[in-house]
Enzyme design. Structure first.
Site, PDB file in Angstrom:
ATOM      1  N   ARG A  82     -61.792  -9.055 -21.136  1.00  0.00           N
ATOM      2  CA  ARG A  82     -61.176  -8.844 -19.777  1.00  0.00           C
ATOM      3  C   ARG A  82     -60.035  -7.617 -20.127  1.00  0.00           C
ATOM      4  O   ARG A  82     -59.227  -7.517 -21.001  1.00  0.00           O
ATOM      5  CB  ARG A  82     -60.208  -9.960 -19.565  1.00  0.00           C
ATOM      6  CG  ARG A  82     -59.699  -9.995 -18.414  1.00  0.00           C
ATOM      7  CD  ARG A  82     -58.901 -11.465 -17.947  1.00  0.00           C
ATOM      8  NE  ARG A  82     -60.025 -12.569 -18.020  1.00  0.00           N
ATOM      9  CZ  ARG A  82     -59.760 -13.882 -18.464  1.00  0.00           C
ATOM     10  NH1 ARG A  82     -58.430 -14.283 -18.653  1.00  0.00           N
ATOM     11  NH2 ARG A  82     -60.572 -14.619 -18.371  1.00  0.00           N
ATOM     12  N   ARG A 151     -50.130 -13.107 -18.748  1.00  0.00           N
ATOM     13  CA  ARG A 151     -51.177 -12.465 -18.306  1.00  0.00           C
ATOM     14  C   ARG A 151     -51.210 -11.411 -17.253  1.00  0.00           C
ATOM     15  O   ARG A 151     -50.093 -10.829 -17.046  1.00  0.00           O
ATOM     16  CB  ARG A 151     -52.303 -13.594 -17.816  1.00  0.00           C
ATOM     17  CG  ARG A 151     -52.446 -14.776 -18.725  1.00  0.00           C
ATOM     18  CD  ARG A 151     -53.280 -14.419 -19.742  1.00  0.00           C
ATOM     19  NE  ARG A 151     -53.645 -15.686 -20.670  1.00  0.00           N
ATOM     20  CZ  ARG A 151     -54.681 -16.326 -20.527  1.00  0.00           C
ATOM     21  NH1 ARG A 151     -55.531 -16.277 -19.310  1.00  0.00           N
ATOM     22  NH2 ARG A 151     -54.953 -17.761 -20.909  1.00  0.00           N
ATOM     23  N   LYS A 239     -50.933 -19.990 -21.632  1.00  0.00           N
ATOM     24  CA  LYS A 239     -50.864 -18.951 -20.757  1.00  0.00           C
ATOM     25  C   LYS A 239     -49.610 -19.004 -19.873  1.00  0.00           C
ATOM     26  O   LYS A 239     -49.061 -20.130 -19.481  1.00  0.00           O
ATOM     27  CB  LYS A 239     -51.945 -18.718 -20.176  1.00  0.00           C
ATOM     28  CG  LYS A 239     -52.519 -19.802 -19.358  1.00  0.00           C
ATOM     29  CD  LYS A 239     -53.825 -19.724 -18.666  1.00  0.00           C
ATOM     30  CE  LYS A 239     -54.281 -20.950 -18.233  1.00  0.00           C
ATOM     31  NZ  LYS A 239     -55.905 -21.046 -18.246  1.00  0.00           N
ATOM     32  N   LYS A 241     -48.740 -16.937 -16.109  1.00  0.00           N
ATOM     33  CA  LYS A 241     -49.022 -16.298 -14.887  1.00  0.00           C
ATOM     34  C   LYS A 241     -47.834 -16.081 -14.032  1.00  0.00           C
ATOM     35  O   LYS A 241     -47.216 -16.912 -13.576  1.00  0.00           O
ATOM     36  CB  LYS A 241     -50.197 -17.127 -14.261  1.00  0.00           C
ATOM     37  CG  LYS A 241     -51.563 -17.208 -15.160  1.00  0.00           C
ATOM     38  CD  LYS A 241     -52.339 -17.971 -14.296  1.00  0.00           C
ATOM     39  CE  LYS A 241     -53.713 -18.114 -15.464  1.00  0.00           C
ATOM     40  NZ  LYS A 241     -54.862 -19.115 -14.851  1.00  0.00           N
ATOM     41  N   CYS A 460     -65.658 -19.098  -9.922  1.00  0.00           N
ATOM     42  CA  CYS A 460     -65.365 -18.505 -11.305  1.00  0.00           C
ATOM     43  C   CYS A 460     -66.897 -18.322 -11.946  1.00  0.00           C
ATOM     44  O   CYS A 460     -67.824 -18.510 -11.430  1.00  0.00           O
ATOM     45  CB  CYS A 460     -64.685 -19.446 -12.287  1.00  0.00           C
ATOM     46  SG  CYS A 460     -65.929 -21.094 -12.863  1.00  0.00           S
ATOM     47  N   CYS A 466     -69.533 -19.151 -19.783  1.00  0.00           N
ATOM     48  CA  CYS A 466     -68.383 -19.765 -20.114  1.00  0.00           C
ATOM     49  C   CYS A 466     -68.749 -21.089 -20.832  1.00  0.00           C
ATOM     50  O   CYS A 466     -69.405 -21.931 -20.369  1.00  0.00           O
ATOM     51  CB  CYS A 466     -67.606 -20.338 -18.849  1.00  0.00           C
ATOM     52  SG  CYS A 466     -66.184 -21.328 -19.358  1.00  0.00           S
ATOM     53  N   CYS A 505     -65.935 -26.237 -13.837  1.00  0.00           N
ATOM     54  CA  CYS A 505     -65.152 -27.221 -14.687  1.00  0.00           C
ATOM     55  C   CYS A 505     -63.713 -27.404 -13.950  1.00  0.00           C
ATOM     56  O   CYS A 505     -63.259 -26.659 -13.217  1.00  0.00           O
ATOM     57  CB  CYS A 505     -65.158 -26.947 -15.989  1.00  0.00           C
ATOM     58  SG  CYS A 505     -63.563 -25.761 -16.603  1.00  0.00           S
ATOM     59  N   CYS A 509     -60.218 -22.060 -12.748  1.00  0.00           N
ATOM     60  CA  CYS A 509     -59.945 -20.622 -12.776  1.00  0.00           C
ATOM     61  C   CYS A 509     -60.008 -19.808 -11.372  1.00  0.00           C
ATOM     62  O   CYS A 509     -59.358 -18.778 -11.364  1.00  0.00           O
ATOM     63  CB  CYS A 509     -60.877 -19.884 -13.787  1.00  0.00           C
ATOM     64  SG  CYS A 509     -60.589 -20.480 -15.289  1.00  0.00           S
TER      65      CYS A 509
HETATM   66 FE1  SF4 Z   1     -64.931 -21.702 -17.368  1.00  0.00          FE
HETATM   67 FE2  SF4 Z   1     -64.182 -23.694 -16.166  1.00  0.00          FE
HETATM   68 FE3  SF4 Z   1     -62.856 -21.445 -15.839  1.00  0.00          FE
HETATM   69 FE4  SF4 Z   1     -65.035 -21.471 -14.554  1.00  0.00          FE
HETATM   70  S1  SF4 Z   1     -63.016 -22.855 -14.207  1.00  0.00           S
HETATM   71  S2  SF4 Z   1     -64.424 -19.872 -15.794  1.00  0.00           S
HETATM   72  S3  SF4 Z   1     -66.134 -23.073 -15.922  1.00  0.00           S
HETATM   73  S4  SF4 Z   1     -63.058 -22.538 -17.658  1.00  0.00           S
END
Ligand code: SF4
Length: 592
Positions: A82, A151, A239, A241, A460, A466, A505, A509
């Site tokens: 990144r 970040r 982290k 932000k 995401c 991931c 998940c 993100c």
């Molecule tokens: Fe990975 Fe979960 Fe972030 Fe999506 S929300 S990028 S699945 S860690």
């Protein structure tokens, strides 16, 4: 508890704390592991590499194949890297160099992230040094793109030529510069030749300003240590932000940040900032101690005092954040544990001054910068919708090639938005049609022809890269949006503006917990559906239904859209309607 006493409390620290402590400022075993032939890093190096901007991943689509083929390490490993892009600002040359890199050593695609950064996947361990070295050479960095540090700093990206937007973007730079790690290990690992000690930047590079060349200006409050004046050698518990925005432009989603800087404007000038503190979206459904949170205004800082106040907040988090459990290590938990009054008292102690109460400045709008706009100097900017931020050439859709040609012919400065869009700046009126035809001739749909629902959606990456993904996200959302578009059209609601955000998940993100509709991966092809947030981002949504199969998302939403159409008040948005009516009534009307 005084600030000094915080250091004395007995603690059983997480392994990551031990890795950082023993790493000599984020180096640890990385140099040795970079030099060996293994396809992957050990756990310790992996954790430290995050601070250098890289995550180790594997191709989850090919796990069975990797096992059958008995590949070294047992998986098809690769690295995600990144690049930080403060305020989302970069040049066309930088984007073209990133395209070259993703084709040379990545998977050929590039991703605009939900924090206005850039991500490239599929880089082999053996190519990692080349990639990062080249990023530094083009005047960018991957340092602190991930890890327990400040970040990428977000900022309202629209390139309006006025003092307010200039000041906000300048603040994004000041924050990133002030809070960047000072360790020399980044430049030693990725830029310096291990044998000669010379800096070895790829050809054509900008000056790589290593930690040795930077003069740190102390704000006069407590120091970490000589190498890392703010962080100290174990950096932050988790982290951190930050983002910058305006009441009438919350593109940086300020209430989701650890610290959101909300500009207070008088007579068309920024006179100071409200600091909104304690936002953060990661949660673990099985751990009741975890929760998503929107921030709350803590204080107002006259212009020039905002960085030292933020430094004091960060240092309270550094010293009082929970280093024994990474699940509850973010600032939101520290704030919750200490209570706002105690937290503010500590911040004032670290800052060495009393903090002013926040100004009354509610969020009123969110400018996503899409479409054509005159930017204030006679030239124009064009906000291009990039679905889920993925720039690629795929069949008739050749966005990457289109952007290469636009760069060659118009060379526009660029800005990445907080909703994964790309703004092309400084376009002369006479070049507007050329830009449009360069896009459409490569199969790219102009923003004007993208539905509102799709334009305001984001996902995401999730599968297959991931390691934490439970469900699909980026690969699933486009199809679900097509179904949602169809349901909206049936009801005549296609002009409504609402945010749909999907993640694979609960880590969140893509910020699914303050959107009108949040879809969060829960089990294989099943999602938790959240409703009741909004485009303005200051309110959490709530769980409407759990374990919704992917093919039932649109049908479930269709029932709620019908209720919305029948019972909304005049001008009420979808999120405001759901929030007003509430879960119980919606469930009663739409069926359990
Ligand atoms: Fe990975 Fe979960 Fe972030 Fe999506 S929300 S990028 S699945 S860690």
């Amino acid at each position: 508890m005084s600030a000094d006493a915080a250091q004395d409390a007995p603690k059983k620290l997480t392994p990551v704390e031990g890795f950082k402590d023993a790493s000599n400022y984020l180096s640890g075993p990385i140099p040795e592991e970079l030099a060996n032939d293994a396809p992957n890093f050990t756990g310790e190096a992996m954790q430290l590499l995050k601070h250098h901007g890289s995550y180790e991943q594997d191709d989850r689509d090919r796990r069975k194949e990797a096992k059958a083929e008995k590949v070294p390490g047992g998986k098809y490993y690769s690295m995600m890297v990144r690049t930080v892009v403060p305020g989302g600002r970069m040049s066309s040359d930088q984007l073209m160099a990133q395209f070259d890199l993703c084709e040379e050593v990545g998977n050929g695609t590039l991703r605009l992230t939900t924090r206005q950064a850039i991500q490239v996947h599929g880089i082999l361990k053996s190519n990692l040094r080349h990639y990062i070295n080249r990023v530094v050479a083009i005047g960018q960095t991957t340092l602190a793109a991930c890890g327990d540090v400040c970040r990428n700093v977000m900022c309202s990206p629209v390139p309006k030529k006025n003092a307010v937007y200039d000041e906000m973007q300048a603040l994004a730079d000041r924050i990133k510069e002030h809070f960047k790690p000072r360790t020399g290990s980044y430049y030693e690992l990725w830029v310096t030749d291990s044998e000669t000690g010379e800096k070895t930047l790829a050809a054509g590079g900008a000056n790589a300003n290593g930690s040795g060349g930077y003069e740190f200006k102390s704000s006069g409050i407590k120091d970490g240590d000589g190498v890392e004046p703010i962080y100290g050698k174990t950096y932050l518990p988790r982290k951190f932000k930050m983002g910058v925005g305006l009441p009438e432009d919350n593109n940086a989603d300020l209430y989701s940040q650890d610290i959101g800087f909300l500009a207070i404007v008088e007579n068309e000038l920024v006179v100071g900032y409200n600091l909104i503190v304690g936002g953060g979206f990661g949660r673990t459904p099985s751990a009741a101690k975890t929760f998503a949170a929107v921030g709350a205004p803590l204080c107002y800082c006259p212009l020039g005092e905002e960085i030292s106040a933020a430094e004091a907040i960060m240092k309270v988090q550094r010293d009082f954040g929970d280093r024994t459990d990474r699940k509850v290590a973010r600032l939101k938990y520290t704030l919750n544990r200490l209570g706002v009054e105690k937290f503010k008292e500590l911040v004032e102690e670290y800052a060495g001054r009393a903090l002013d109460p926040p100004k009354d400045a509610p969020i009123t709008a969110h400018d996503d910068g899409m479409g054509w706009h005159e930017q204030g100097d006679g030239r124009w900017y064009y906000g291009l919708n990039v679905e889920n931020g993925r720039i690629k050439d795929d069949g008739d859709f050749r966005l990457k090639t289109a952007l290469r040609q636009i760069a060659a012919e118009l060379n526009p400065p660029l800005r990445i938005t907080g909703h994964q869009g790309l703004i092309l700046c400084d376009i002369d009126a006479g070049d507007k049609s050329k830009l449009e035809s360069l896009l459409t001739s490569h199969g790219v749909t102009l923003t004007e022809n993208v539905s509102n629902a799709r334009r305001w959606s984001m996902a995401c990456p999730a599968m297959p890269t991931c390691g934490l993904a439970i469900t699909e996200s980026e690969r699933a959302l486009p199809g679900i949006m097509t179904q949602i578009e169809e349901e909206l059209a049936k009801l005549g609601l296609q002009d409504e503006v609402f945010t749909t955000r999907m993640t694979g998940c609960p880590n969140g993100c893509a910020r699914p917990y303050n959107s009108d509709i949040g879809l969060v991966g829960r089990a294989k092809e099943k999602y938790t559906m959240f409703l009741g947030g909004g485009t303005l981002g200051y309110r959490l949504n709530w769980i409407y239904k759990d374990m919704v199969p992917a093919d039932q998302v649109a049908p479930e939403l269709a029932k709620v859209f019908a209720e919305f159409k029948a019972k909304r008040t005049e001008g009420e948005t979808f999120g405001d309607f759901c929030d007003r009516v509430g879960k119980e009534e919606l469930l009663a009307s739409c069926g359990e």
